[in-house]
Design an enzyme around this catalytic site. Sequence first.
Site, mmCIF file in Angstrom:
data_model
loop_
_atom_site.group_PDB
_atom_site.id
_atom_site.type_symbol
_atom_site.label_atom_id
_atom_site.label_comp_id
_atom_site.label_asym_id
_atom_site.label_seq_id
_atom_site.Cartn_x
_atom_site.Cartn_y
_atom_site.Cartn_z
ATOM 1 C CB SER A 172 -0.916 0.002 1.227
ATOM 2 O OG SER A 172 -1.795 1.102 1.156
ATOM 3 N N GLY A 181 -8.608 6.430 4.267
ATOM 4 C CA GLY A 181 -9.388 5.289 3.785
ATOM 5 C C GLY A 181 -8.565 4.034 3.537
ATOM 6 C CB SER A 183 -10.098 0.276 6.865
ATOM 7 O OG SER A 183 -11.000 1.354 6.770
ATOM 8 C CG ASP A 242 -14.170 5.910 4.204
ATOM 9 O OD1 ASP A 242 -14.696 6.987 3.894
ATOM 10 O OD2 ASP A 242 -13.514 5.743 5.259
HETATM 11 N N1 LIG Z 1 -2.623 -2.510 4.023
HETATM 12 C C1 LIG Z 1 -3.238 -2.995 5.103
HETATM 13 N N2 LIG Z 1 -2.899 -4.198 5.601
HETATM 14 C C2 LIG Z 1 -3.538 -4.702 6.669
HETATM 15 N N3 LIG Z 1 -4.515 -4.083 7.354
HETATM 16 C C3 LIG Z 1 -4.884 -2.892 6.907
HETATM 17 C C4 LIG Z 1 -4.274 -2.277 5.774
HETATM 18 N N4 LIG Z 1 -4.870 -1.094 5.592
HETATM 19 C C5 LIG Z 1 -5.783 -0.952 6.571
HETATM 20 N N5 LIG Z 1 -5.811 -2.024 7.365
HETATM 21 C C6 LIG Z 1 -6.688 -2.253 8.527
HETATM 22 O O1 LIG Z 1 -7.474 -1.081 8.685
HETATM 23 C C7 LIG Z 1 -7.191 -0.437 9.943
HETATM 24 C C8 LIG Z 1 -7.191 1.070 9.754
HETATM 25 O O2 LIG Z 1 -8.499 1.450 9.511
HETATM 26 P P1 LIG Z 1 -9.114 2.799 10.034
HETATM 27 O O3 LIG Z 1 -10.474 2.832 9.483
HETATM 28 O O4 LIG Z 1 -8.956 2.927 11.507
HETATM 29 O O5 LIG Z 1 -8.204 3.939 9.348
HETATM 30 P P2 LIG Z 1 -8.246 4.485 7.859
HETATM 31 O O6 LIG Z 1 -9.164 3.651 7.048
HETATM 32 O O7 LIG Z 1 -6.848 4.622 7.394
HETATM 33 O O8 LIG Z 1 -8.851 5.954 8.049
HETATM 34 P P3 LIG Z 1 -10.373 6.479 7.788
HETATM 35 O O9 LIG Z 1 -11.290 5.351 8.094
HETATM 36 O O10 LIG Z 1 -10.532 7.615 8.768
HETATM 37 O O11 LIG Z 1 -10.362 6.929 6.383
HETATM 38 C C9 LIG Z 1 -5.818 -0.966 10.343
HETATM 39 O O12 LIG Z 1 -5.698 -0.917 11.746
HETATM 40 C C10 LIG Z 1 -5.857 -2.398 9.809
HETATM 41 O O13 LIG Z 1 -6.551 -3.240 10.686
HETATM 42 C C1 LIG Z 2 -15.704 8.942 10.099
HETATM 43 C C2 LIG Z 2 -16.335 8.421 8.821
HETATM 44 O O1 LIG Z 2 -17.449 9.262 8.505
HETATM 45 C C3 LIG Z 2 -15.384 8.507 7.625
HETATM 46 C C4 LIG Z 2 -14.082 7.803 7.798
HETATM 47 O O2 LIG Z 2 -13.309 7.975 6.628
HETATM 48 C C5 LIG Z 2 -16.804 7.007 9.053
HETATM 49 C C6 LIG Z 2 -17.746 6.502 7.965
HETATM 50 O O3 LIG Z 2 -18.397 7.279 7.281
HETATM 51 O O4 LIG Z 2 -17.840 5.274 7.835
HETATM 52 MG MG LIG Z 3 -11.191 3.340 7.583
#
Ligand SMILES: Nc1ncnc2c1ncn2[C@@H]1O[C@H](COP(=O)(O)OP(=O)(O)OP(=O)(O)O)[C@@H](O)[C@H]1O
Ligand SMILES: C[C@@](O)(CCO)CC(=O)[O-]
Ligand SMILES: [Mg+2]
Length: 422
Positions: A172, A181, A183, A242
């Site tokens: 990634s 985003g 996850s 997302d």
């Molecule tokens: N490349 C990856 N490999 C393994 N797990 C991942 C990977 N990318 C994301 N994840 C999983 O997703 C979690 C992060 O998700 P989280 O929704 O908290 O943050 P985000 O998606 O980066 O931000 P947001 O949801 O605010 O956009 C990590 O803790 C892990 O469990």
């Molecule tokens: C915080 C949030 O609004 C966005 C995370 O990227 C959660 C969601 O919509 O699922």
């Molecule tokens: Mg996320």
Amino acid sequence: MEVRARAPGKIILVGEHAVVHGSAAVAAAIDLYTTSSLSLLHEGQSQTPAHPLDWIRFFDSFVTAATALTAATSFYYAGEDGGAGAVELDLRDSALVFSWPCSSLRRALGEVSGKAGAPTPCSPDELAAIAKLMEGQEIPEAKIWLSAGLSAFLYLYTSILGCRPGKVVVTSDLPIGAGLGSSAAFCVSMSGALLTAAGTVGVGGGSGVEEWELFGKDDLELVNQWAFQGEKIIHGKPSGIDNSVSTFGSMIKFKKGELTNLKSRNPVKMLITDTRVGRNTKALVAGVSERASRHPDAMASVFHAVNSISEELSSIVELAAEDEIAITSKEDKLAELMEMNQGLLQCMGVSHSSIETVLQTTLKYSLVSKLTGAGGGGCVLTLIPTLSANIVLEKVATELESHGFRCFKVEVGGRGLQVCRG
Ligand SMILES: Nc1ncnc2c1ncn2[C@@H]1O[C@H](COP(=O)(O)OP(=O)(O)OP(=O)(O)O)[C@@H](O)[C@H]1O
Ligand SMILES: C[C@@](O)(CCO)CC(=O)[O-]
Ligand SMILES: [Mg+2]
């Protein structure tokens, strides 16, 4: 057969958190991707490294990382399994390899045969079985947050392909858990690769030449539904914005599961600042819901105000695409709406001192910023007006980096899921 699928991260221009409570939000894909490469193995096929370089990598990681113990165990298990093989997940950027013998998966989850159609949500019993399967894995304490991603992986893999042996390598460009985003990009790329390998999507596609393919709307819808189920395991209560923007790309307005594609002729330019403060979307979303249950009327007004901001921002984007307002006027309006949204995110309790430092720093240069994604740290967006001088940008980035933050520019509104078969 190898299938590679890549899915982009995203920025939320306005509307995060409120979107979970039914307000509109506007998001766009960015040119940073997560790629999942899947190789299916035949029952009994060896999982030990085939290439001499892979052996070097294997032994290298064996001596340098405690995590290689997991990998080594997996090869042993593959043998113990009577050659029936294992399901393996190689997180290349973290140098971690996880493996589950197919026999253990069958014992824990039953004879799951894989599913071609729409997903069935992960039941509490299935989730408990997956949690047990995680117990055997050695996840370093500092990376314990990976367990949510591993659980989503096991759910997606076994639900789509059953317990057949295979290996997925994930790489990634995105910072993980920072609001861009990661996850969703993980779940979309994984679902795209698994459903393609299962022959459920992209049927008839593939030119025989290795190149990135785009799927049709129905295939994308199906991938998106599976990715949403994966997001539920990671986030608890995602809105679906997302995974939708990661799957479909472009710039979208999203409200109560409904997606509107926003035409955008002059894509906005954004500087992203990663505060490097770790946070977790699940906990932040739960925190906002708790505040909403303590102060239902006040929070309903906050969510209503965010909805108006998102609706106004999306109509400005569309008017600008039709040349009905000038680009500078569009940018002034976007900046003001982003500023107002940031104030409301503070009301929701999801800002952070590191985010406030970014806001104050960029304001010195008359640039407007707001948090993006779940907040609590993570990434901050700064709108870059078309007429802003490069020298200003360099200065602001240098000052932000002097605080220990990391700045980068992204292209906004690009492609969603793409697949390549080798
Ligand atoms: N490349 C990856 N490999 C393994 N797990 C991942 C990977 N990318 C994301 N994840 C999983 O997703 C979690 C992060 O998700 P989280 O929704 O908290 O943050 P985000 O998606 O980066 O931000 P947001 O949801 O605010 O956009 C990590 O803790 C892990 O469990
Ligand atoms: C915080 C949030 O609004 C966005 C995370 O990227 C959660 C969601 O919509 O699922
Ligand atoms: Mg996320």
